[in-house]
Scaffold this active site. Structure first.
Site, PDB file in Angstrom:
ATOM      1  N   HIS A  74       2.244   3.641  -9.134  1.00 50.37           N
ATOM      2  CA  HIS A  74       2.056   2.205  -9.405  1.00 50.37           C
ATOM      3  C   HIS A  74       3.238   1.638 -10.198  1.00 50.37           C
ATOM      4  O   HIS A  74       3.660   0.501  -9.981  1.00 50.37           O
ATOM      5  CB  HIS A  74       0.743   1.967 -10.144  1.00 50.37           C
ATOM      6  CG  HIS A  74      -0.473   2.340  -9.332  1.00 50.37           C
ATOM      7  ND1 HIS A  74      -0.610   1.990  -8.011  1.00 50.37           N
ATOM      8  CD2 HIS A  74      -1.600   3.043  -9.655  1.00 50.37           C
ATOM      9  CE1 HIS A  74      -1.778   2.456  -7.548  1.00 50.37           C
ATOM     10  NE2 HIS A  74      -2.383   3.104  -8.523  1.00 50.37           N
ATOM     11  N   LEU A 124      10.971 -20.326  -4.802  1.00 49.03           N
ATOM     12  CA  LEU A 124       9.932 -19.478  -4.214  1.00 49.03           C
ATOM     13  C   LEU A 124       8.589 -19.689  -4.919  1.00 49.03           C
ATOM     14  O   LEU A 124       8.523 -19.748  -6.150  1.00 49.03           O
ATOM     15  CB  LEU A 124      10.345 -17.997  -4.348  1.00 49.03           C
ATOM     16  CG  LEU A 124       9.305 -16.960  -3.948  1.00 49.03           C
ATOM     17  CD1 LEU A 124       9.067 -16.993  -2.439  1.00 49.03           C
ATOM     18  CD2 LEU A 124       9.751 -15.560  -4.381  1.00 49.03           C
ATOM     19  N   SER A 174      -8.026  -4.882   4.984  1.00 48.78           N
ATOM     20  CA  SER A 174      -8.648  -4.574   3.688  1.00 48.78           C
ATOM     21  C   SER A 174      -9.003  -5.838   2.898  1.00 48.78           C
ATOM     22  O   SER A 174      -8.697  -5.954   1.712  1.00 48.78           O
ATOM     23  CB  SER A 174      -7.742  -3.646   2.862  1.00 48.78           C
ATOM     24  OG  SER A 174      -7.502  -2.439   3.558  1.00 48.78           O
ATOM     25  N   TRP A 178       2.749   8.027  -2.410  1.00 52.11           N
ATOM     26  CA  TRP A 178       4.147   8.192  -2.830  1.00 52.11           C
ATOM     27  C   TRP A 178       4.210   9.135  -4.033  1.00 52.11           C
ATOM     28  O   TRP A 178       5.042  10.048  -4.084  1.00 52.11           O
ATOM     29  CB  TRP A 178       4.727   6.819  -3.187  1.00 52.11           C
ATOM     30  CG  TRP A 178       6.161   6.810  -3.605  1.00 52.11           C
ATOM     31  CD1 TRP A 178       7.244   6.601  -2.807  1.00 52.11           C
ATOM     32  CD2 TRP A 178       6.670   7.005  -4.946  1.00 52.11           C
ATOM     33  NE1 TRP A 178       8.401   6.657  -3.554  1.00 52.11           N
ATOM     34  CE2 TRP A 178       8.079   6.899  -4.865  1.00 52.11           C
ATOM     35  CE3 TRP A 178       6.085   7.239  -6.189  1.00 52.11           C
ATOM     36  CZ2 TRP A 178       8.910   7.018  -5.975  1.00 52.11           C
ATOM     37  CZ3 TRP A 178       6.905   7.379  -7.300  1.00 52.11           C
ATOM     38  CH2 TRP A 178       8.300   7.268  -7.178  1.00 52.11           C
ATOM     39  N   ASP A 187       0.830  -1.214   0.000  1.00 50.69           N
ATOM     40  CA  ASP A 187       0.000   0.000   0.000  1.00 50.69           C
ATOM     41  C   ASP A 187       0.862   1.261   0.000  1.00 50.69           C
ATOM     42  O   ASP A 187       1.975   1.271   0.534  1.00 50.69           O
ATOM     43  CB  ASP A 187      -0.913  -0.021   1.240  1.00 50.69           C
ATOM     44  CG  ASP A 187      -2.055   0.973   1.115  1.00 50.69           C
ATOM     45  OD1 ASP A 187      -2.424   1.332  -0.020  1.00 50.69           O
ATOM     46  OD2 ASP A 187      -2.585   1.391   2.164  1.00 50.69           O
TER      47      ASP A 187
END
Ligand code: IPE
Ligand code: IPE
Ligand code: MG
Length: 238
Positions: free
Chosen positions: A25, A119, A180, A13, A8
């Site tokens: 973004h 991962l 959220s 920013w 978030d």
């Protein structure tokens, strides 16, 4: 270990720099690249990133379109690198409201990386935890007796993905202290870490700090103290 991040603060920013939200973004996408690399290096088993909530459709059409375009571009650009590093990629959430091109990019990266044994990277797009729980409940059949384990498997089906372990560490950047509608079932005993820094500024050092904070927590799961969480980062890393 399963770490999940609510990424978030992209908009704030950008606003702080006098830039349009989409610039935030874009900078956020660079942070994703950085953090995925660091997570793989730190030996995190599963990383789930919250990229777009089902409630984010409420945003202006231009921002939504820009985000969708960024997701597609990210998946296309990162596929080869993920294969190379053994990272398996899954997109969790609804598929029926995403555009054809994005769906094609999702199918392509999921197919290409399916055999990755490093991962496990899960990216939540058009995701709502409550929606997933409702879908899983519908799959279970009305009135049926159901175990936690079976319900967790159904949640996987509801999100178009394999079952994942419960969340161990949940990080939210951007200073807000709320969930959220993210991974509500899976985070029943997650350790929560809230970070003031906006997502585009989040670094591998911040991830390390969150892992250290996690390592220092005592998890009890309603019982008596367990041994301390294993530190994932090398002792000399910070
Ligand atoms: C998170 O940043 C990214 C998405 C929700 C898509 P925001 O866009 O929510 O940034 P803020 O919270 O407005 O700063
Ligand atoms: C949550 O952030 C969703 C993502 C980070 C993708 P929001 O910015 O949408 O959450 P609220 O509106 O502040 O709760
Ligand atoms: Mg936000």
């Amino acid at each position: 270990m399963h770490a999940a991040i609510i990424m978030d603060g992209n908009g704030r920013w950008a606003a702080a720099r006098g830039l349009p939200r989409l610039a935030g973004h874009r900078a956020g996408a660079d942070a994703v690249r950085r953090i995925v690399e660091a997570a793989a290096e730190f030996g995190i088993g599963t990383l789930t990133l919250y990229a777009f909530s089902s409630d984010n459709w409420k945003r202006p059409a231009g921002e939504v379109a820009g985000l969708m375009q960024l997701f597609g571009a990210y998946l296309v650009a990162e596929a080869a690198k993920c294969v190379e590093h053994g990272i398996s990629v899954e997109i969790i959430g609804r598929r029926d409201r995403l555009g054809g091109e994005l769906c094609a990019a999702i199918d392509a990266i999921e197919g290409a990386t399916a055999r990755g044994d490093g991962l496990r990277l899960r990216i939540a797009v058009d995701y709502s935890a409550r929606d997933c729980i409702l879908r899983a409940a519908a799959l279970s059949g009305a009135g049926a007796e159901i175990s936690h384990e079976h319900f967790s498997r159904l949640l996987g089906h509801a999100m178009h993905c394999r079952q994942a372990p419960d969340v161990d560490l949940l990080v939210r950047t951007g200073g807000e202290r709320r969930l959220s509608d993210f991974l509500l079932w899976e985070s029943a005993y997650a350790e929560l870490v809230f970070v003031e820094r906006m997502w585009p500024d989040f670094t591998r050092e911040d991830l390390e700090a969150a892992l250290r904070e996690f390592a220092g927590r005592e998890r009890r799961f309603g019982g008596l103290p367990e041994p301390r969480n294993k530190v994932l980062v090398p002792a000399n890393a910070v």
